[in-house]
Design a protein around this motif. Structure first.
Motif, PDB file in Angstrom:
ATOM      1  N   LEU A 141       1.025  -1.611   0.147  1.00  0.00           N
ATOM      2  CA  LEU A 141       0.189   0.175  -0.038  1.00  0.00           C
ATOM      3  C   LEU A 141       0.533   1.386  -0.206  1.00  0.00           C
ATOM      4  N   ALA A 142       1.074   1.846  -1.415  1.00  0.00           N
ATOM      5  CA  ALA A 142       1.993   2.801  -1.300  1.00  0.00           C
ATOM      6  C   ALA A 142       0.803   4.323  -1.557  1.00  0.00           C
ATOM      7  N   LEU A 143       1.566   5.066  -1.064  1.00  0.00           N
ATOM      8  CA  LEU A 143       0.916   6.491  -0.694  1.00  0.00           C
ATOM      9  C   LEU A 143       1.284   7.401  -1.715  1.00  0.00           C
ATOM     10  N   VAL A 144       0.442   7.551  -2.822  1.00  0.00           N
ATOM     11  CA  VAL A 144       0.176   8.593  -3.522  1.00  0.00           C
ATOM     12  C   VAL A 144      -0.976   9.726  -3.416  1.00  0.00           C
ATOM     13  N   ARG A 145      -0.892  11.178  -4.231  1.00  0.00           N
ATOM     14  CA  ARG A 145      -1.297  12.504  -4.198  1.00  0.00           C
ATOM     15  C   ARG A 145      -1.856  12.276  -5.801  1.00  0.00           C
ATOM     16  N   LEU A 146      -3.198  11.818  -5.977  1.00  0.00           N
ATOM     17  CA  LEU A 146      -4.136  11.950  -7.185  1.00  0.00           C
ATOM     18  C   LEU A 146      -3.887  13.115  -7.469  1.00  0.00           C
ATOM     19  N   ASP A 147      -4.209  13.291  -9.016  1.00  0.00           N
ATOM     20  CA  ASP A 147      -4.254  13.874  -9.976  1.00  0.00           C
ATOM     21  C   ASP A 147      -5.759  13.513 -10.181  1.00  0.00           C
ATOM     22  N   ARG A 148      -6.743  14.482 -10.080  1.00  0.00           N
ATOM     23  CA  ARG A 148      -7.717  14.303 -10.260  1.00  0.00           C
ATOM     24  C   ARG A 148      -8.776  14.478 -11.633  1.00  0.00           C
ATOM     25  N   ALA A 149      -8.148  15.738 -12.447  1.00  0.00           N
ATOM     26  CA  ALA A 149      -8.218  15.637 -13.680  1.00  0.00           C
ATOM     27  C   ALA A 149      -7.695  14.970 -14.490  1.00  0.00           C
ATOM     28  N   ALA A 150      -6.419  14.139 -14.318  1.00  0.00           N
ATOM     29  CA  ALA A 150      -5.924  12.957 -15.382  1.00  0.00           C
ATOM     30  C   ALA A 150      -5.786  12.127 -15.560  1.00  0.00           C
ATOM     31  N   ASN A 151      -6.837  12.112 -13.840  1.00  0.00           N
ATOM     32  CA  ASN A 151      -6.858  10.425 -13.074  1.00  0.00           C
ATOM     33  C   ASN A 151      -5.051  10.149 -13.263  1.00  0.00           C
ATOM     34  N   THR A 152      -4.157  10.548 -12.450  1.00  0.00           N
ATOM     35  CA  THR A 152      -3.063   9.714 -12.466  1.00  0.00           C
ATOM     36  C   THR A 152      -3.031   9.593 -10.663  1.00  0.00           C
TER      37      THR A 152
END
Length: 382
Positions: free
Chosen positions: A322-333
């Motif tokens: 389980l790797a911490l991530v930040r989401l770019d919701r516009a690009a869904n990345t």
């Protein structure tokens, strides 16, 4: 347990029975415009006025009209409604105008028939649900109350005030875990947070016994391994607890646990053992505590959203990573964040959730993976 709450006090609870209508919606024909309720062809003689909240007499004669307000009950015998801005008055005070082809009123049952199920049991109650229930004629709702949670902080090495030093570290979970629990829908009072609990077996047993007397869920921090001062497992054994889960093949956070005890009233209580390392503790929150609380609240677990990895994330062998991530919701990345050691909180403070890297795999750029979201308060997600 189920309870009955007034509408104004039901926000945040969960429906335990379907929400149905007590009458058709709307219950009677209502005007959707300000204008004239008319009968027969123009011109029309004005015979009255209808405002919202009144029951009007019927229009019994062709060539008659009543002025009508938006939301008012349409008189029986009405053949059309003419908008006020599309009408004129004749010299003798009569009304003329051309009704639109589509009726300008709402028919009974247009939104819902009487007795129709609008929402199923398990629906979270929010302001929109409260408003809908009121429009259906309900004064109260049958709901499941939020679970009450407590927190026990273990570890003689912990400081609760001031900076760390001289072999002692600042307790980061005592202030933070209650806030996470509230975001998952729990009630946590200041008196429900206890610690640091002394690193002895009698102290652990006493603290758990006291917390379980009032809480549906007791979270603990630290002591989930089998070290010389790890007393959680022996304390659970002394209390007759049954393990639901004892360790999880996930990194970080694998030494988490969930145990079940039956209270004097016959109702189950639960103990969630969170690892002492802060990020590992939050992994345990999203892995074990979140599903448990969904069940206690009578809600379904949401399907995990997916995002495309923007960078490579290593695997953890036979363990889920389980790797911490930040989401770019516009690009869904999903973008991995830095400072993500098990004892670190810096990465967690800027993350939106955990990307799920399956056992035996590596998260390559461009791969779509599930993301376990961190809980947010309503309105926080943009």
């Amino acid at each position: 347990p189920e309870t009955t709450r007034p509408l104004a006090d039901a926000d945040g609870y969960t429906l335990t029975e379907p929400l149905t209508t007590r009458t058709p919606l709307p219950a009677f024909p209502t005007s959707s415009v300000d204008g004239w309720a008319v009968r027969g062809p123009a011109p029309w003689r004005v015979v009255g006025r209808v405002l919202a909240g009144a029951r009007p007499p019927a229009l019994d004669e062709d060539g008659t009209t009543v002025e009508i307000a938006t939301g008012a009950m349409v008189p029986e015998g009405t053949t059309a409604i003419v908008r006020i801005e599309e009408s004129t008055r004749t010299g003798d005070g009569r009304v003329t105008g051309n009704p639109r082809p589509s009726p300008e009123w709402r028919l009974p049952g247009e939104e819902a028939e009487a007795g129709e199920q609008l929402l199923p049991a398990g629906t979270p109650v929010d302001p929109a649900v409260i408003g809908l229930a009121a429009s259906c004629g309900h004064d109260t709702l049958r709901v499941r109350r939020p679970p009450r949670a407590a927190l026990l902080v273990f570890g003689d090495e912990l400081l609760t005030v001031g900076p760390p030093g001289a072999g002692r570290v600042r307790d980061a979970l005592g202030p933070a875990v209650p806030a996470w629990l509230r975001r998952y829908g729990c009630t946590v009072r200041p008196s429900d947070v206890i610690g640091p609990v002394a690193d002895t077996l009698p102290a652990h047993v006493a603290a758990l016994t006291e917390a379980l007397a009032g809480a549906d869920l007791v979270c603990t921090t630290g002591g989930t391994m089998h070290g010389p001062v790890d007393h959680l497992h022996p304390a659970l054994h002394a209390l007759g607890a049954d393990y639901v889960v004892n360790t999880v093949a996930v990194r970080p956070g694998f030494p988490m646990l969930l145990a079940r005890l039956v209270g004097p009233d016959g109702r189950p209580r639960f103990v969630a053992g969170l690892p002492g390392n802060p990020q590992s503790a939050i992994v345990a929150m999203v892995s074990l505590v979140a599903p448990l609380l969904a069940g206690l609240r009578g809600r379904a677990m949401p399907v995990l959203p997916q995002a495309t990895l923007a960078e490579r994330i290593p695997g953890r062998g036979d363990y889920t990573h389980l790797a911490l991530v930040r989401l770019d919701r516009a690009a869904n990345t999903a973008h991995p964040v830095r400072h993500v050691g098990s004892a670190m909180l810096r990465g967690l403070s800027v993350a939106d959730g955990f990307a799920v890297i399956r056992p035996g795999t590596v998260g390559e750029p461009g791969t779509r993976v599930p993301v376990v979201p961190l809980p947010l308060l309503p309105g926080e997600r943009t």
